[in-house]
Design a protein around this motif. Structure first.
Motif, PDB file in Angstrom:
ATOM      1  N   TYR A  95      35.459 -90.502  80.769  1.00 45.20           N
ATOM      2  CA  TYR A  95      36.101 -91.437  79.843  1.00 45.20           C
ATOM      3  C   TYR A  95      36.224 -92.786  80.526  1.00 45.20           C
ATOM      4  CZ  TYR A  95      40.084 -90.502  82.823  1.00 45.20           C
ATOM      5  OH  TYR A  95      40.897 -90.376  83.916  1.00 45.20           O
ATOM      6  N   ALA A  96      36.457 -93.852  79.761  1.00 43.07           N
ATOM      7  CA  ALA A  96      36.484 -95.201  80.321  1.00 43.07           C
ATOM      8  C   ALA A  96      37.885 -95.770  80.531  1.00 43.07           C
ATOM      9  CB  ALA A  96      35.691 -96.147  79.418  1.00 43.07           C
ATOM     10  N   THR A  97      38.870 -95.314  79.783  1.00 36.08           N
ATOM     11  CA  THR A  97      40.190 -95.940  79.840  1.00 36.08           C
ATOM     12  C   THR A  97      40.791 -95.921  81.246  1.00 36.08           C
ATOM     13  OG1 THR A  97      42.397 -95.989  78.858  1.00 36.08           O
ATOM     14  CG2 THR A  97      41.421 -93.832  79.184  1.00 36.08           C
ATOM     15  N   LYS A  98      41.567 -96.949  81.546  1.00 40.75           N
ATOM     16  CA  LYS A  98      42.241 -97.021  82.849  1.00 40.75           C
ATOM     17  C   LYS A  98      43.448 -96.094  82.911  1.00 40.75           C
ATOM     18  CE  LYS A  98      40.971-101.803  83.716  1.00 40.75           C
ATOM     19  NZ  LYS A  98      41.464-103.175  83.876  1.00 40.75           N
ATOM     20  N   ASP A  99      44.019 -95.799  81.769  1.00 44.58           N
ATOM     21  CA  ASP A  99      45.225 -94.974  81.691  1.00 44.58           C
ATOM     22  C   ASP A  99      44.830 -93.492  81.698  1.00 44.58           C
ATOM     23  OD1 ASP A  99      47.594 -93.676  81.129  1.00 44.58           O
ATOM     24  OD2 ASP A  99      48.123 -94.961  79.429  1.00 44.58           O
ATOM     25  N   LYS A 100      44.898 -92.882  82.863  1.00 45.73           N
ATOM     26  CA  LYS A 100      44.472 -91.488  83.011  1.00 45.73           C
ATOM     27  C   LYS A 100      45.420 -90.516  82.307  1.00 45.73           C
ATOM     28  CE  LYS A 100      42.177 -92.349  87.376  1.00 45.73           C
ATOM     29  NZ  LYS A 100      42.014 -91.989  88.772  1.00 45.73           N
ATOM     30  N   ILE A 101      46.666 -90.883  82.175  1.00 45.52           N
ATOM     31  CA  ILE A 101      47.667 -90.010  81.557  1.00 45.52           C
ATOM     32  C   ILE A 101      47.489 -89.959  80.046  1.00 45.52           C
ATOM     33  CG2 ILE A 101      50.137 -89.694  81.136  1.00 45.52           C
ATOM     34  CD1 ILE A 101      50.560 -90.979  83.944  1.00 45.52           C
ATOM     35  N   HIS A 102      47.198 -91.110  79.437  1.00 43.80           N
ATOM     36  CA  HIS A 102      47.074 -91.192  77.990  1.00 43.80           C
ATOM     37  C   HIS A 102      45.617 -91.295  77.554  1.00 43.80           C
ATOM     38  CE1 HIS A 102      51.217 -92.697  78.839  1.00 43.80           C
ATOM     39  NE2 HIS A 102      51.461 -91.734  77.979  1.00 43.80           N
ATOM     40  N   SER A 103      44.770 -90.498  78.151  1.00 37.46           N
ATOM     41  CA  SER A 103      43.357 -90.461  77.796  1.00 37.46           C
ATOM     42  C   SER A 103      43.085 -89.260  76.894  1.00 37.46           C
ATOM     43  CB  SER A 103      42.501 -90.346  79.063  1.00 37.46           C
ATOM     44  OG  SER A 103      41.184 -89.989  78.736  1.00 37.46           O
ATOM     45  N   HIS A 104      42.307 -89.477  75.858  1.00 36.66           N
ATOM     46  CA  HIS A 104      41.949 -88.380  74.960  1.00 36.66           C
ATOM     47  C   HIS A 104      41.196 -87.276  75.703  1.00 36.66           C
ATOM     48  CE1 HIS A 104      38.147 -90.510  75.056  1.00 36.66           C
ATOM     49  NE2 HIS A 104      37.582 -89.396  74.616  1.00 36.66           N
ATOM     50  N   ALA A 105      40.574 -87.616  76.829  1.00 37.04           N
ATOM     51  CA  ALA A 105      39.823 -86.617  77.605  1.00 37.04           C
ATOM     52  C   ALA A 105      40.737 -85.497  78.100  1.00 37.04           C
ATOM     53  CB  ALA A 105      39.100 -87.278  78.774  1.00 37.04           C
ATOM     54  N   THR A 106      42.001 -85.808  78.390  1.00 37.07           N
ATOM     55  CA  THR A 106      42.922 -84.760  78.837  1.00 37.07           C
ATOM     56  C   THR A 106      43.242 -83.788  77.697  1.00 37.07           C
ATOM     57  OG1 THR A 106      44.883 -86.132  78.408  1.00 37.07           O
ATOM     58  CG2 THR A 106      43.967 -86.211  80.632  1.00 37.07           C
ATOM     59  N   ILE A 107      43.324 -84.312  76.490  1.00 36.72           N
ATOM     60  CA  ILE A 107      43.558 -83.462  75.320  1.00 36.72           C
ATOM     61  C   ILE A 107      42.338 -82.585  75.076  1.00 36.72           C
ATOM     62  CG2 ILE A 107      44.002 -83.436  72.824  1.00 36.72           C
ATOM     63  CD1 ILE A 107      45.320 -86.254  73.270  1.00 36.72           C
ATOM     64  N   LEU A 108      41.156 -83.192  75.166  1.00 39.12           N
ATOM     65  CA  LEU A 108      39.917 -82.451  74.972  1.00 39.12           C
ATOM     66  C   LEU A 108      39.740 -81.379  76.049  1.00 39.12           C
ATOM     67  CD1 LEU A 108      37.283 -82.022  73.433  1.00 39.12           C
ATOM     68  CD2 LEU A 108      36.271 -83.857  74.820  1.00 39.12           C
TER      69      LEU A 108
END
Length: 121
Positions: A95-108
């Motif tokens: 994923y590209a976002t800087k915010d690792k906590i609020h990344s959709h990748a963690t949900i996925l």
């Protein structure tokens, strides 16, 4: 099967295994060579409408998580994707976002791990 998350801007390593970009948009400033992808799967990313609504606002995280999980379940793409990739020892969701906590990748990641447990061969 181990499923991990990682920023696409972090250098690829041999531990990454199958590298899949899970963003709907191509990451700014990233070349295809640098990305070193096995797959770019836009279908497992949040819909454009949901992504625009969330706009990386941490205050909307809980609502976003719920809506994104609902999207994943309605589309039922995760089960078929896992079935096709069950031979992979490690899958890295990029994923590209800087915010690792609020990344959709963690949900996925969580969603695919739960599905993997339910659909073992």
């Amino acid at each position: 099967m181990k499923i991990v998350t990682k920023r696409i801007y972090d250098p690829p390593t041999s531990d990454d295994g199958y590298r899949m970009l899970v963003d709907r948009l191509w990451p700014r400033g990233m070349t295809k060579e640098k990305a070193d992808l096995s797959e770019w799967n836009k279908d497992l990313a949040p819909s454009t409408a949901l992504r625009v609504w969330f706009h990386h606002n941490p205050d909307l995280w809980n609502q976003f998580s719920k809506k994104y999980k609902e999207e994943l379940e309605q589309q039922d793409l995760g089960k078929n994707w896992l079935k096709a990739h069950r031979q992979q020892a490690v899958i890295t969701l990029l994923y590209a976002t800087k915010d690792k906590i609020h990344s959709h990748a963690t949900i996925l990641q969580q969603y695919l791990q739960e599905l993997s447990k339910k659909t073992k061969p």
